[in-house]
Scaffold this motif. Structure first.
Motif, mmCIF file in Angstrom:
data_model
loop_
_atom_site.group_PDB
_atom_site.id
_atom_site.type_symbol
_atom_site.label_atom_id
_atom_site.label_comp_id
_atom_site.label_asym_id
_atom_site.label_seq_id
_atom_site.Cartn_x
_atom_site.Cartn_y
_atom_site.Cartn_z
ATOM 1 N N ASP A 727 0.835 -1.207 0.000
ATOM 2 C CA ASP A 727 0.000 0.000 0.000
ATOM 3 C C ASP A 727 0.869 1.256 0.000
ATOM 4 O O ASP A 727 0.576 2.247 -0.707
ATOM 5 C CB ASP A 727 -0.920 0.003 1.214
ATOM 6 N N ASN A 730 2.496 1.691 -3.465
ATOM 7 C CA ASN A 730 1.524 2.167 -4.456
ATOM 8 C C ASN A 730 1.176 3.636 -4.236
ATOM 9 O O ASN A 730 0.939 4.378 -5.197
ATOM 10 C CB ASN A 730 0.257 1.313 -4.396
ATOM 11 N N ARG A 733 3.881 5.604 -5.832
ATOM 12 C CA ARG A 733 3.751 5.604 -7.299
ATOM 13 C C ARG A 733 2.761 6.672 -7.768
ATOM 14 O O ARG A 733 2.962 7.309 -8.810
ATOM 15 C CB ARG A 733 3.254 4.232 -7.786
ATOM 16 N N ARG A 734 1.702 6.862 -6.968
ATOM 17 C CA ARG A 734 0.672 7.803 -7.387
ATOM 18 C C ARG A 734 1.012 9.261 -7.049
ATOM 19 O O ARG A 734 0.511 10.189 -7.702
ATOM 20 C CB ARG A 734 -0.659 7.420 -6.725
ATOM 21 N N ASP A 744 5.268 -2.304 -12.176
ATOM 22 C CA ASP A 744 4.799 -3.496 -11.454
ATOM 23 C C ASP A 744 5.686 -3.728 -10.257
ATOM 24 O O ASP A 744 6.876 -3.336 -10.254
ATOM 25 C CB ASP A 744 4.827 -4.722 -12.374
#
Length: 801
Positions: A727, A730, A733-734, A744
């Protein structure tokens, strides 16, 4: 319902063949399920008379018979039947005859003696299973007459599949009424002429409960011969209707029930002469039925009692104590109208059925009771003899036949045909319906035998049936049809089933009602939804989960030496839907969501040479669930939680957008013994509505730039889950520009130091790619530093050297 065509044609004889008649009945709503011959095909078999009989000269068990077959010349026939005797009439298959199965009869020599024909048993002719001797015919049978003609063997047996609302057709007379209405042929009714009253004996009857019995009639008949032989014509009609002959009195009662639809009961008078009482049963009363079954009666079951001793279940079945026997000489014949609501479901409650209850719970004609009893009495006096007393008739409370209105214009719109008023009048007249017409509105008073005519649509249906469904034109719809494009994101039940079947799961369908111990133990439901009338005592509550049923499926297969089971079920569960009203918890209804559940047990793959055998585990089934979830799997989280059916350390809840939509895990060890399993199945169950919509795949340009792989190993506290780490990555990444090139993320190794159990090492692989340019080492290192910094900040991670 079974009946013979020849019996039907005694009431109404239309100019139609058997197949045409069956088609007309089917198109009128009385579905003909089967038409079969009353006897197998054979020919050239006639009535014969054994004029002389002598022993065979060369065989102890054979005899030589001289048989008159009506040809004017005696036939010599060798026969081995033990009941062959001089002076009896029997079936003779002449030379050239063909018997069932294609057997042809020719002249033969039997131990040196010429034999020109064959004397037949009932089994050889396909008429019965009796092979102990010859079929002995009545003494008045004309010698030489065709056996098929004598016994009406060219008859056809018709089987109807009736809908529950057509109780009026549960008799040959009822079907004949329909045929007469369909064809316009006249209907011939049985003779209902009252029999002469020669004695004044009566039995007093007290009807205590008008909501049980609306009308009760009966009479005494003395001096009957209960051992009298049932006539062959009656036996034949009973047998062709699926009834076996028992005794003359019982056969007559059954015959009238099949002929007129009127169940009656014949009591032995010596057990009821002190008077009958018709009432509801009292708690604790018991009765031994004619079938030999002993039942304890509920207070909503009607009974006929004598001196407070129950003798019969009203409208269902008589009792053994007052039943007629072969020694009975005096009887009391009873016929009544029992309210359908008072009979419905009672027989099924005691796990049996009867012809009487089948009719009474659907409604039996209440107006013709005395006529039908006169018919029954006449048959008893004709066959068994005796003297009849006066017919007592008590009318307590009969159904009100409320008029039903039908608008002619409404009938035209529903059927789509321009019916004329005189056509509808003709149809109602042929159906025997009393009606009046005013301003295009028909007002029909239903007859006493039609309990199905209550609303306007019922009358429209009658018009359509008699007019002929085949005569109604088949016209296409006039409305414009708009094709609806299926929603691309929606996955229906069949699509979900196809995904499961594609993963080697087999679909099962289990009962929605289950054992209470499953709900309380496996599902943790302290107050499951109970059934008022379960089909079995152990299946007493409604299921709140599909998992126990799948475990039972695995148990069933394991007990039959199956080593690998993969099953799934798509079905509803039943949950209490409670709401707060005025501060009090009240049950507002039952919530019935669809669920899909699967269970895998045994080897992960079928036994084969290409892959080593190993038991299925949590991650195998998790992969199957993720395949089922489709694109939504990227948004699903698996969080460790406790479920009463699952192993505490090997189970997880399935969450989507923060809401729990299901569970996955190994079955709890305590339930393995319950189902007799030596290995824990892995199961999952998810809500169908939550996964019925998938993310629509959007095409994207494929980058022409090379992919860069980098690995990052970090130490984290042993309590930090990989999901939490993922989490965080990710989120980076955003939100961080330098980490947007991460395409990935995969965990490929977990390592723990034996000397320090407080930490664990996670080795994570990243795939990095830019759609516009080739990545250099500086951008890659910036990305990894941003990822590591986020892990350090959020989880206290440190890079592993």
């Amino acid at each position: 319902m079974l009946f013979s065509e020849s019996w039907l044609r005694r009431f109404v004889n239309p100019k139609l063949g058997t197949e045409e008649l069956g088609h007309q009945l089917t198109m009128a709503g009385l579905e003909v399920e089967e038409i079969q011959a009353a006897a197998p095909a054979f020919e050239n078999v006639v009535v014969g008379f054994i004029a002389e009989i002598a022993p065979h000269p060369d065989a102890d068990r054979l005899r030589v018979c001289q048989v008159d077959d009506g040809s004017g010349k005696l036939l010599q026939i060798v026969c081995g039947a033990p009941n062959a005797a001089q002076g009896i009439k029997i079936p003779v298959a002449r030379v050239g005859a063909t018997l069932p199965g294609g057997m042809k009869i020719g002249p033969v020599k039997m131990r040196g003696v010429e034999s020109a024909g064959m004397l037949c048993s009932g089994r050889e002719l396909g008429l019965s299973q009796d092979h102990d001797g010859l079929l002995v015919l009545d003494t008045d049978a004309p010698v030489g007459q065709s056996l098929r003609e004598l016994l009406d063997l060219d008859d056809q047996i018709i089987e109807l599949k009736l809908t529950p609302n057509r109780a009026d057709c549960l008799s040959v007379l009822g079907v004949a009424r329909e045929v007469a209405a369909l064809t316009g042929e006249p209907l011939t009714l049985p003779d209902f002429t009252p029999v002469p009253v020669t004695i004044e004996d009566r039995v007093s009857v007290t009807v205590k409960d008008a909501d049980l019995c609306g009308r009760f009639a009966g009479r005494v008949i003395r001096g009957v011969n209960a051992r009298a032989k049932t006539p062959d014509w009656m036996k034949t009609r009973l047998e062709r209707s699926g009834q076996r002959s028992i005794s003359a009195l019982v056969d007559i009662s059954n015959y009238v029930m099949l002929e007129l639809g009127r169940p009656t009961h014949v009591f032995d008078l010596q057990h009821v002469q002190s008077g009958l009482e018709v009432r509801w049963a009292r708690k604790g009363e018991q009765l031994e039925l004619l079938s030999g079954l002993n039942v304890e009666l509920d207070t909503d079951v009607g009974v006929i009692a004598v001196n407070d001793v129950v003798q019969s279940m009203a409208g269902i079945m008589g009792g053994e104590q007052s039943a007629v026997t072969l020694d009975t000489t005096d009887v009391y014949l009873e016929g009544a109208f029992w309210w359908p609501e008072a009979i419905m479901g009672r027989a099924r409650r005691y796990k049996f059925s009867s012809d009487a209850s089948h009719r009474f719970e659907r409604g039996v004609d209440f107006d013709s009771i005395t006529q039908h009893l006169e018919r029954t009495t006449a048959l008893i006096l004709e066959i068994c003899g005796g003297q009849a007393g006066p017919l007592d008739d008590q009318i307590v409370a009969l159904p009100e036949r409320k008029p039903v209105a039908m608008r002619l214009e409404r009938c035209r719109r529903v059927l789509g045909i321009a019916l004329e008023q005189d056509q509808v009048e003709s149809i109602f007249t042929r159906l025997g319906l009393s009606f009046s017409v005013a301003d295009g509105v028909f007002t029909v008073t239903p007859p006493s035998y039609r309990f199905d005519l209550t609303i306007e649509e019922d009358l429209i249906e009658e018009v359509a049936r008699i007019y002929g469904f085949e005569n109604i034109p088949d016209l296409p719809p006039v409305a414009a049809a708009h094709m609806r494009v299926p929603e691309e994101a929606l996955r229906g039940p069949h699509a979900l089933r196809a995904v499961m079947a594609g993963q080697d799961y087999q679909e099962v369908i289990n009962f929605s009602f289950v054992q209470e111990s499953w709900e309380k133990g496996i599902n943790g439901q302290a107050d499951p939804i109970r059934l008022l009338n379960p089909i079995a005592s152990q299946l007493a509550v409604m299921r709140t989960s599909l998992i126990p049923g799948l475990l039972a499926n695995i148990e069933h297969n394991a007990n039959r030496r199956q080593s690998r089971v993969r099953v799934f079920e798509f079905g509803r569960v039943f949950l209490r839907d409670a709401s707060q009203e005025n501060g009090a918890l009240t049950v507002a209804g039952i919530h019935q969501p669809n669920r899909i559940a699967a269970a895998a047990w045994g080897s992960v793959v079928s036994e084969q040479w290409g892959q080593a055998d190993r038991p299925v585990d949590f991650f195998d089934v998790k992969r199957d669930l993720e395949t089922l979830l489709g694109q939504r799997a990227a948004h699903v989280r698996f969080e460790p939680e406790v479920h009463p059916a699952l192993h505490p350390g090997r189970s997880a809840s399935v969450k989507l957008e923060g809401k729990t939509i299901g569970w996955i895990g190994e079955v709890h060890p305590q339930w393995l013994g319950e189902f007799g399993l030596n290995q824990a199945p892995v199961v999952f169950e998810v809500d169908v509505e939550a996964i019925s919509r998938d993310d629509v795949v959007h095409a994207q340009e494929i980058s022409k730039q090379p992919v860069v792989q980098r690995d990052l190993a970090v130490w984290v506290n042993k309590d930090v889950s990989y999901q939490a780490v993922l989490d965080t990555l990710n989120q980076v990444r955003r939100s961080v520009a330098s980490a947007a090139i991460v395409k990935d993320i995969q965990l490929f190794d977990v390592w723990r130091d034996k000397n320090d159990a407080s930490e664990k090492s996670l080795a994570i692989r990243f795939w990095l790619q830019d759609s516009a340019s080739t990545l250099d080492d500086e951008r890659v290192e910036q990305c990894l530093e941003a990822l590591l910094a986020a892990l350090v900040s959020a989880h206290g991670a440190r890079a592993r050297a």
